[in-house]
Motif scaffolding. Sequence first.
Motif, PDB file in Angstrom:
ATOM      1  N   ASN A   1     -47.430  17.184 -82.165  1.00  0.00           N
ATOM      2  CA  ASN A   1     -47.511  18.605 -81.832  1.00  0.00           C
ATOM      3  C   ASN A   1     -46.318  19.123 -81.049  1.00  0.00           C
ATOM      4  OD1 ASN A   1     -50.220  19.276 -82.915  1.00  0.00           O
ATOM      5  ND2 ASN A   1     -50.892  17.726 -81.458  1.00  0.00           N
ATOM      6  N   GLN A   2     -45.732  18.284 -80.196  1.00  0.00           N
ATOM      7  CA  GLN A   2     -44.664  18.766 -79.332  1.00  0.00           C
ATOM      8  C   GLN A   2     -43.336  18.047 -79.534  1.00  0.00           C
ATOM      9  OE1 GLN A   2     -46.276  21.622 -78.644  1.00  0.00           O
ATOM     10  NE2 GLN A   2     -44.905  21.585 -76.890  1.00  0.00           N
ATOM     11  N   LYS A   3     -43.297  17.063 -80.434  1.00  0.00           N
ATOM     12  CA  LYS A   3     -42.059  16.305 -80.685  1.00  0.00           C
ATOM     13  C   LYS A   3     -41.510  15.730 -79.380  1.00  0.00           C
ATOM     14  CE  LYS A   3     -42.559  17.956 -84.798  1.00  0.00           C
ATOM     15  NZ  LYS A   3     -43.322  17.163 -85.760  1.00  0.00           N
ATOM     16  N   CYS A   4     -42.413  15.189 -78.566  1.00  0.00           N
ATOM     17  CA  CYS A   4     -42.014  14.616 -77.277  1.00  0.00           C
ATOM     18  C   CYS A   4     -42.237  13.108 -77.274  1.00  0.00           C
ATOM     19  CB  CYS A   4     -42.821  15.256 -76.138  1.00  0.00           C
ATOM     20  SG  CYS A   4     -42.484  17.018 -75.921  1.00  0.00           S
ATOM     21  N   PHE A   5     -41.521  12.445 -76.376  1.00  0.00           N
ATOM     22  CA  PHE A   5     -41.619  11.001 -76.221  1.00  0.00           C
ATOM     23  C   PHE A   5     -42.573  10.667 -75.085  1.00  0.00           C
ATOM     24  CE2 PHE A   5     -37.501  11.974 -77.982  1.00  0.00           C
ATOM     25  CZ  PHE A   5     -37.293  11.009 -78.950  1.00  0.00           C
ATOM     26  N   VAL A   6     -43.375   9.622 -75.268  1.00  0.00           N
ATOM     27  CA  VAL A   6     -44.266   9.191 -74.193  1.00  0.00           C
ATOM     28  C   VAL A   6     -43.582   8.113 -73.373  1.00  0.00           C
ATOM     29  CG1 VAL A   6     -46.366   9.808 -75.435  1.00  0.00           C
ATOM     30  CG2 VAL A   6     -45.415   7.511 -75.699  1.00  0.00           C
ATOM     31  N   LEU A   7     -44.150   7.862 -72.200  1.00  0.00           N
ATOM     32  CA  LEU A   7     -43.573   6.908 -71.259  1.00  0.00           C
ATOM     33  C   LEU A   7     -44.590   5.837 -70.908  1.00  0.00           C
ATOM     34  CD1 LEU A   7     -41.846   9.517 -68.938  1.00  0.00           C
ATOM     35  CD2 LEU A   7     -40.736   8.085 -70.645  1.00  0.00           C
ATOM     36  N   ARG A   8     -44.092   4.668 -70.592  1.00  0.00           N
ATOM     37  CA  ARG A   8     -44.934   3.524 -70.261  1.00  0.00           C
ATOM     38  C   ARG A   8     -44.844   3.253 -68.770  1.00  0.00           C
ATOM     39  NH1 ARG A   8     -42.267   0.188 -73.072  1.00  0.00           N
ATOM     40  NH2 ARG A   8     -43.368   0.473 -75.042  1.00  0.00           N
ATOM     41  N   GLY A   9     -46.011   3.074 -68.160  1.00  0.00           N
ATOM     42  CA  GLY A   9     -46.035   2.801 -66.736  1.00  0.00           C
ATOM     43  C   GLY A   9     -46.236   1.332 -66.437  1.00  0.00           C
ATOM     44  N   ALA A  10     -46.668   1.047 -65.219  1.00  0.00           N
ATOM     45  CA  ALA A  10     -46.909  -0.336 -64.811  1.00  0.00           C
ATOM     46  C   ALA A  10     -48.154  -0.861 -65.520  1.00  0.00           C
ATOM     47  CB  ALA A  10     -47.082  -0.399 -63.301  1.00  0.00           C
ATOM     48  N   PRO A  11     -48.229  -2.171 -65.752  1.00  0.00           N
ATOM     49  CA  PRO A  11     -49.418  -2.749 -66.389  1.00  0.00           C
ATOM     50  C   PRO A  11     -50.677  -2.465 -65.567  1.00  0.00           C
ATOM     51  CG  PRO A  11     -47.623  -4.334 -66.314  1.00  0.00           C
ATOM     52  CD  PRO A  11     -47.208  -3.174 -65.467  1.00  0.00           C
ATOM     53  N   GLY A  12     -51.817  -2.368 -66.266  1.00  0.00           N
ATOM     54  CA  GLY A  12     -53.084  -2.134 -65.609  1.00  0.00           C
ATOM     55  C   GLY A  12     -53.633  -3.401 -64.977  1.00  0.00           C
TER      56      GLY A  12
ATOM     57  N   GLU B   1     -52.718   5.267 -78.306  1.00  0.00           N
ATOM     58  CA  GLU B   1     -52.174   5.681 -79.607  1.00  0.00           C
ATOM     59  C   GLU B   1     -52.494   7.147 -79.894  1.00  0.00           C
ATOM     60  OE1 GLU B   1     -53.147   1.278 -79.752  1.00  0.00           O
ATOM     61  OE2 GLU B   1     -54.176   3.108 -79.100  1.00  0.00           O
ATOM     62  N   VAL B   2     -53.640   7.618 -79.393  1.00  0.00           N
ATOM     63  CA  VAL B   2     -54.020   9.019 -79.585  1.00  0.00           C
ATOM     64  C   VAL B   2     -53.123   9.928 -78.751  1.00  0.00           C
ATOM     65  CG1 VAL B   2     -55.861  10.716 -79.272  1.00  0.00           C
ATOM     66  CG2 VAL B   2     -56.398   8.426 -80.140  1.00  0.00           C
ATOM     67  N   ILE B   3     -52.875   9.521 -77.510  1.00  0.00           N
ATOM     68  CA  ILE B   3     -51.979  10.309 -76.654  1.00  0.00           C
ATOM     69  C   ILE B   3     -50.606  10.420 -77.307  1.00  0.00           C
ATOM     70  CG2 ILE B   3     -50.805  10.362 -74.424  1.00  0.00           C
ATOM     71  CD1 ILE B   3     -53.232   8.917 -73.252  1.00  0.00           C
ATOM     72  N   ARG B   4     -50.117   9.300 -77.778  1.00  0.00           N
ATOM     73  CA  ARG B   4     -48.785   9.295 -78.393  1.00  0.00           C
ATOM     74  C   ARG B   4     -48.760  10.158 -79.650  1.00  0.00           C
ATOM     75  NH1 ARG B   4     -45.356   3.876 -80.208  1.00  0.00           N
ATOM     76  NH2 ARG B   4     -43.541   4.994 -81.029  1.00  0.00           N
ATOM     77  N   ALA B   5     -49.792  10.025 -80.502  1.00  0.00           N
ATOM     78  CA  ALA B   5     -49.829  10.818 -81.737  1.00  0.00           C
ATOM     79  C   ALA B   5     -49.918  12.296 -81.418  1.00  0.00           C
ATOM     80  CB  ALA B   5     -51.014  10.385 -82.597  1.00  0.00           C
ATOM     81  N   THR B   6     -50.709  12.658 -80.400  1.00  0.00           N
ATOM     82  CA  THR B   6     -50.864  14.066 -80.028  1.00  0.00           C
ATOM     83  C   THR B   6     -49.558  14.655 -79.545  1.00  0.00           C
ATOM     84  OG1 THR B   6     -53.170  13.678 -79.396  1.00  0.00           O
ATOM     85  CG2 THR B   6     -52.120  15.634 -78.499  1.00  0.00           C
ATOM     86  N   ILE B   7     -48.921  13.962 -78.613  1.00  0.00           N
ATOM     87  CA  ILE B   7     -47.686  14.489 -78.034  1.00  0.00           C
ATOM     88  C   ILE B   7     -46.543  14.455 -79.049  1.00  0.00           C
ATOM     89  CG2 ILE B   7     -45.951  14.019 -76.258  1.00  0.00           C
ATOM     90  CD1 ILE B   7     -48.201  13.190 -74.402  1.00  0.00           C
ATOM     91  N   ARG B   8     -46.518  13.428 -79.865  1.00  0.00           N
ATOM     92  CA  ARG B   8     -45.458  13.302 -80.864  1.00  0.00           C
ATOM     93  C   ARG B   8     -45.589  14.355 -81.949  1.00  0.00           C
ATOM     94  NH1 ARG B   8     -43.613  11.198 -85.647  1.00  0.00           N
ATOM     95  NH2 ARG B   8     -41.938   9.642 -85.542  1.00  0.00           N
TER      96      ARG B   8
END
Length: 704
Positions: free
Chosen positions: A286-297, A277-284
Amino acid sequence: MPDLLLELFSEEIPARMQRRAAEDLRKLVTDALVERGFLYEGAKAFATPRRLALHVAGLPARGQDVREERKGPRVGAPEGAVQGFLKSAGLASLDEAKVVSDPKKGEFYVAVIERPGRETIEVLAEIIPAIVKSFPWPKSMRWGAASREPGSLRWVRPLHSIVASFGPETETPELVPFAIDGVEVGFTTRGHRFLAPQAIEVRRFADYLPALERAFVVLDADRRKDIILHDARDLAFARGLDLVEDEGLLEEVAGLVEWPVTLMGAFDERFLAIPPEVIRATIRANQKCFVLRGAPGPDGRERLANAFILVSNLVASDGGAAIVAGNERVVRARLSDAAFFWETDRKTRLEDRLPKLGNIVFHEKLGTQAERVERIAALARALAPVVGADPDLAERAARLAKADLVTEMVGEFPELQGLMGRYYAAEQGEDPAVAAAIEDHYKPLGPSDRVPSEPVSVAVALADKLDTLVGFWAIDEKPTGSKDPYALRRAALGVIRLVLASEARLSLRAQIAAASAGHGRDAGTFADDLLAFFADRLKVYLRDQGARHDLIDAVFALPGQDDLLMVVRRVEALGRFLDTEDGKNLLAGSRRAANILRIEEKKDGRAYDAAPDQGLLRLPEEAALAEALRTAGAEAGKAVAVEDFEGAMRALSTLRAPVDAFFDKVTVNADEPALRANRLALLNALRAATREVADFSRIGGEGR
């Protein structure tokens, strides 16, 4: 039929204002046209970062001729009345009026006023400048030398040019002749600021759209959104990733570009150790960018990928490599800050942060956050047994619930409050129920938000909202009209949803009193008003669920109805009962009885609340109703006592036949006073029996 093309070209319009501005432009222009009698076939408005545009199709070339007959004073009326009539009708003398004879009112003057229809282009030349000068921007500005002049144009950003053309598709359209603060109407606009900065000539909407497309401008915001979304999905798919879709961000980004170009960037994989959620909030943020979801851990949970989607407003010669590299540098720096906050925050336990809450004022009349935490903790502990929670865990969660407000991460990203508290609580080994409650105590935030179900979370969430509501009621800071600065309606709806979802048996009056004691106040001065507020919110909630608001009124009208769960169950049972024939007929009979009683009690100045005299039951229908009331009332009362509302309804349903027979055969207002009084007492007994479950006088028949 002729069309209107209007474009207002300016410097960049903030993304958050564009959609509303386009709708305002459409509504203001079309409303002004309709008000003047000009109907149209269709209208659509558009917005890009640098322009508002409007297309109105199917306008008439000119307005309709108007013929109006205006009635004036009687023949022989005083001179003042005659002169006023002549002035209002625009006549030079009475010779221009005609005399009409009325058999009842005599002769009077009538002015026949004929006005030819105006040319539509002239009307547009009046309407548009007035709308532009008074346009309802949330924020606007003046600029240039003209800004010093009184009444100069205010616009969201400097206005550079105006296109306003009017005419049929088969002919060359005309310019709508007007100017606004020195900006003359023309046929010239501009395309993309960098990709096609040269002037473009446009004359009609059919030419306007393709001309802008050739100049690298996608006019329709929804089409820009579709382009961004589909291109982002395709880029993600090509890398074996999924786009984390975000409608709010998509709307904003579509308002930042005229020619969207989606690109993919990446960041160091080590940053994935930060909460997603922090990564998403930071990128969203400050940079108005979309995050991506990878394979499950390895634990099966979904994980973010170390990549992001950005949207450029340029078709770069290097394929966007420099743009991506620039965004990656900024994202790396921002994530480095977030990683520092994450590591720093984890070094201090949540309970060690509590003293700092004493420096944060919640409200000048309600004290600090530290004082509020003490109140919520006490209230959560008291509520815990009611909702099946462990009191110690509920109190612990309440004490820690606000601690993350003084963390570095929440200071940077306030929208993460609660969530970060959950992460830090889990890190320091708190009970999972405590960690969950720290995040969930703010919920539900809105009608579509998740309702906590874990008992500790429910206890803390209820305590938080009840403390807020009671506190603001105690200082008389209640919602007024559409204003609700402290979101008290949302808090009350949250209490309702929490209680109903958890099926908690909660006496609101008792909890209001307990919360008031925490504030050092007596709830007696406002408890009834706050309960009425809850009733109003419950009506809104149940009406959205399909329930009838009058049934809620009927239940709340009974004394002591402060258990929301029981109110809802009564309403549901009552609704099902009234959907039956027995229920509808009993409702009609009870309302008839209530109306008779109201009229007769008002006339006599007394209440007929004594028990009916068995010796005065002359007719078999009277005796049958009295016996039925005695039996049904007792059974309904017993059923209500054990909260068997369906059983209470079944008991009342036995009254249908004797009530129908009574009204069919018995005259209530008998000539003999004692007999009349006894029959009114019998109707009062019917009213009392139905009030075992609801006040039937508050139910509006079969209407919903």
